[in-house]
Design a protein around this motif. Structure first.
Motif, PDB file in Angstrom:
ATOM      1  N   THR A 165      -7.434   3.040  -4.238  1.00 34.11           N
ATOM      2  CA  THR A 165      -6.531   3.120  -3.578  1.00 34.11           C
ATOM      3  C   THR A 165      -5.217   2.992  -4.249  1.00 34.11           C
ATOM      4  O   THR A 165      -5.315   3.128  -5.528  1.00 34.11           O
ATOM      5  CB  THR A 165      -6.382   1.653  -2.518  1.00 34.11           C
ATOM      6  OG1 THR A 165      -5.344   1.594  -1.435  1.00 34.11           O
ATOM      7  CG2 THR A 165      -6.195   0.507  -3.198  1.00 34.11           C
ATOM      8  N   HIS A 166      -3.947   3.021  -3.558  1.00 37.03           N
ATOM      9  CA  HIS A 166      -3.116   3.281  -4.295  1.00 37.03           C
ATOM     10  C   HIS A 166      -1.931   2.088  -3.810  1.00 37.03           C
ATOM     11  O   HIS A 166      -1.649   1.698  -2.613  1.00 37.03           O
ATOM     12  CB  HIS A 166      -1.999   4.597  -3.890  1.00 37.03           C
ATOM     13  CG  HIS A 166      -2.584   5.565  -4.759  1.00 37.03           C
ATOM     14  ND1 HIS A 166      -3.910   6.485  -4.346  1.00 37.03           N
ATOM     15  CD2 HIS A 166      -2.362   6.464  -5.819  1.00 37.03           C
ATOM     16  CE1 HIS A 166      -4.019   7.364  -4.854  1.00 37.03           C
ATOM     17  NE2 HIS A 166      -3.290   7.363  -5.837  1.00 37.03           N
ATOM     18  N   ALA A 195      -2.510   4.180  -8.994  1.00 38.33           N
ATOM     19  CA  ALA A 195      -4.087   4.228  -8.291  1.00 38.33           C
ATOM     20  C   ALA A 195      -4.581   3.075  -8.873  1.00 38.33           C
ATOM     21  O   ALA A 195      -4.453   2.905 -10.294  1.00 38.33           O
ATOM     22  CB  ALA A 195      -4.585   5.335  -8.652  1.00 38.33           C
ATOM     23  N   SER A 253      -1.020   4.373  -0.147  1.00 48.00           N
ATOM     24  CA  SER A 253      -1.958   5.425   0.018  1.00 48.00           C
ATOM     25  C   SER A 253      -1.673   6.604   0.581  1.00 48.00           C
ATOM     26  O   SER A 253      -1.027   6.596   1.505  1.00 48.00           O
ATOM     27  CB  SER A 253      -3.456   4.827   0.408  1.00 48.00           C
ATOM     28  OG  SER A 253      -3.805   3.677  -0.302  1.00 48.00           O
ATOM     29  N   ASP A 290       0.603  -1.261  -0.013  1.00 43.89           N
ATOM     30  CA  ASP A 290       0.061   0.039   0.075  1.00 43.89           C
ATOM     31  C   ASP A 290       0.720   1.307   0.113  1.00 43.89           C
ATOM     32  O   ASP A 290       1.967   1.516   0.617  1.00 43.89           O
ATOM     33  CB  ASP A 290      -0.768   0.029   1.135  1.00 43.89           C
ATOM     34  CG  ASP A 290      -1.764   1.132   1.178  1.00 43.89           C
ATOM     35  OD1 ASP A 290      -2.772   1.202   0.491  1.00 43.89           O
ATOM     36  OD2 ASP A 290      -1.631   2.070   2.039  1.00 43.89           O
ATOM     37  N   PRO A 332       1.144  11.083  -3.771  1.00 47.66           N
ATOM     38  CA  PRO A 332       1.993   9.746  -3.450  1.00 47.66           C
ATOM     39  C   PRO A 332       3.123  10.157  -3.936  1.00 47.66           C
ATOM     40  O   PRO A 332       3.758  11.040  -4.738  1.00 47.66           O
ATOM     41  CB  PRO A 332       1.383   8.847  -4.984  1.00 47.66           C
ATOM     42  CG  PRO A 332       0.079   9.562  -5.253  1.00 47.66           C
ATOM     43  CD  PRO A 332      -0.009  11.004  -4.950  1.00 47.66           C
TER      44      PRO A 332
END
Length: 230
Positions: free
Chosen positions: A129-130, A121, A91, A89, A98
């Motif tokens: 979410t990222h 993303a 995010s 993750d 980011p």
């Protein structure tokens, strides 16, 4: 006359001019031209009111981050200290961007290489979410110690290696230990180091690493790798 607007017969044409004061979101805009856009200054930004096709105002607020002096001039999150893994993750919170331009020097069987992961993303169940996507340089060194790779993306990028994860083994079977192993199965103990034995294990052939990607239905694939003797 309702105190604000005056009606007449025939009614006046819709006005192409913006209201003097900002309308409320959802308020009737029948007295104005459809598609009319109006901008109004607000504290730390502005808001845009648009007369939608259903003849109601759509109001969108835009903040000016320069009004928040306690934030640094740039809001990108710092890069991780160590190379992240694909699916990790990344995010970010409000007023954050980011991480960008992250670069890592990593050892491979072809010598030191540079890896530049990206924070992308992805859609997961309707939410955004990222996650990190790592695309390491491919490598096919003649003498590769696969067990020296502790990073799954670097292991998978080396053509001489493969990264295994535990699969859905039956009670009498052995699940694969997670780690980097030679790309080809061992056939007998002669291909293993001293104090190792060629062992049949069950690995997960398609773990779900990235949210939102299709999940493979299989959970077990039989492999043979050299493992320490018990």
């Amino acid at each position: 006359c309702d105190g604000i607007h005056t009606t007449s017969n025939p009614p006046p044409p819709p006005s192409p001019d913006c209201p003097q004061t900002a309308p409320e979101d959802g308020e009737n805009c029948s007295w104005f031209v459809a598609g009319l856009e109006c901008n109004y200054d607000i504290e730390c930004g502005f808001e845009t009111a648009t007369c939608e096709a259903d003849r109601s105002w759509k109001v969108v607020e835009t903040k000016n981050l320069s009004c928040y002096p306690h934030f640094p001039p740039y809001f990108s999150v710092p890069c991780p200290d160590a190379l992240p893994k694909t699916g990790d993750d990344c995010s970010v919170g409000d007023f954050e961007l980011p991480p960008e331009n992250c670069s890592y020097a990593v050892p491979t069987s072809c010598g030191e290489q540079t890896v530049e992961p990206t924070c992308n993303a992805v859609e997961d169940g309707g939410a955004t979410t990222h996650v990190w996507i790592v695309e390491p340089p491919t490598c096919s060194g003649e003498e590769t110690a696969c067990k020296d790779y502790d990073h799954p993306d670097l292991c998978a990028a080396d053509s001489a290696c493969r990264y295994l994860r535990p699969g859905c083994a039956e009670e009498a079977e052995q699940a694969a230990p997670e780690g980097c192993f030679p790309a080809t199965n061992c056939e007998d103990d002669t291909l293993c180091d001293t104090n190792e034995t060629c062992t049949n294990v069950v690995s997960n052939p398609c773990p779900a690493l990235i949210p939102g990607e299709p999940v493979c239905g299989a959970c077990g694939s039989e492999e043979s790798v050299c493992l320490p003797m018990k």
